[in-house]
Design a protein around this motif. Structure first.
Motif, PDB file in Angstrom:
ATOM      1  N   CYS A 143       0.828  -1.256  -0.033  1.00  8.32           N
ATOM      2  CA  CYS A 143      -0.074  -0.052  -0.066  1.00  8.32           C
ATOM      3  C   CYS A 143       0.885   1.315   0.049  1.00  8.32           C
ATOM      4  O   CYS A 143       0.620   2.219  -0.724  1.00  8.32           O
ATOM      5  N   ILE A 144       2.068   1.268   0.665  1.00 11.26           N
ATOM      6  CA  ILE A 144       2.951   2.298   0.533  1.00 11.26           C
ATOM      7  C   ILE A 144       3.292   2.697  -0.751  1.00 11.26           C
ATOM      8  O   ILE A 144       3.514   3.747  -1.336  1.00 11.26           O
ATOM      9  N   ILE A 145       3.810   1.677  -1.449  1.00  8.99           N
ATOM     10  CA  ILE A 145       4.204   1.618  -2.884  1.00  8.99           C
ATOM     11  C   ILE A 145       3.031   2.182  -3.734  1.00  8.99           C
ATOM     12  O   ILE A 145       3.328   2.921  -4.649  1.00  8.99           O
ATOM     13  N   CYS A 146       1.935   1.652  -3.691  1.00  6.92           N
ATOM     14  CA  CYS A 146       0.872   1.980  -4.245  1.00  6.92           C
ATOM     15  C   CYS A 146       0.259   3.711  -4.099  1.00  6.92           C
ATOM     16  O   CYS A 146       0.193   4.362  -5.122  1.00  6.92           O
ATOM     17  N   ALA A 147       0.650   3.908  -2.843  1.00 14.20           N
ATOM     18  CA  ALA A 147       0.184   5.483  -2.674  1.00 14.20           C
ATOM     19  C   ALA A 147       1.601   6.445  -2.970  1.00 14.20           C
ATOM     20  O   ALA A 147       1.136   7.359  -3.528  1.00 14.20           O
ATOM     21  N   VAL A 148       2.556   5.948  -3.181  1.00 10.86           N
ATOM     22  CA  VAL A 148       3.776   6.728  -3.562  1.00 10.86           C
ATOM     23  C   VAL A 148       3.490   6.867  -5.149  1.00 10.86           C
ATOM     24  O   VAL A 148       3.719   7.889  -5.723  1.00 10.86           O
TER      25      VAL A 148
END
Length: 165
Positions: A143-148
């Motif tokens: 989810c961090i990668i997706c939000a970035v």
């Protein structure tokens, strides 16, 4: 390029979530059928598998929500800030920063929980709860990668009428 990555990640996370829900459905339905057969009785582990598949589907699906920024939002704020050329982009950036912060906390807390949980699962003896809880740091990093990715798409998008293309 970033928009293609964004769409691909959204498609992949949606597909994985759908597969996990399908697995949950098949296991539950198979167990219902097997319970009706004398001397078979069904699976002893069906409930845990269905619960874990549901949790995995929802947490991986959260990556798709983060990459496309389809999370809940207040339409009143959107209607006010879209009148300004920079307003819509600013609100998207603020949301992405807080989403990244939330998932960083989830990742850290999930990792702490997973490393401390050593007890065994009752009906699935091959797994410890620590292994089951590893979904939290895995999904958190996803989810961090997706939000970035969404943040980068937002920052690089050309504004047109207050909204990104």
């Amino acid at each position: 390029m970033l928009v293609k990555i964004q769409k691909a990640v959204d498609t992949i996370t949606t597909a994985i979530g759908a597969i996990m829900i399908a697995v949950m459905f098949v296991v539950i339905m198979a167990n219902v059928v097997l319970r009706l057969i004398p001397n078979v009785g069904g699976f002893s582990w069906y409930m845990e598998v269905s619960q874990y598949a549901n949790v995995w589907a929802m947490l991986i699906g959260a990556g798709g929500i983060a990459v496309s920024c389809t999370n809940l939002r207040v339409e009143l704020i959107d209607s006010i800030v879209e009148k300004f050329p920079w307003g819509y982009k600013l609100t998207r950036v603020i949301i992405d920063v807080f989403v990244i912060l939330f998932y960083a906390i989830l990742t850290y807390s999930g990792y702490e929980l997973a490393t401390r949980a050593k007890q065994a699962v009752s009906t699935m003896p091959d797994f410890t709860m620590g292994q089951v809880y590893m979904i939290f740091p895995v999904a958190g990093v996803l989810c961090i990668i997706c939000a970035v990715i969404h943040l980068l798409v937002t920052l690089t998008a050309k504004e047109e009428g207050g909204k990104e293309e």
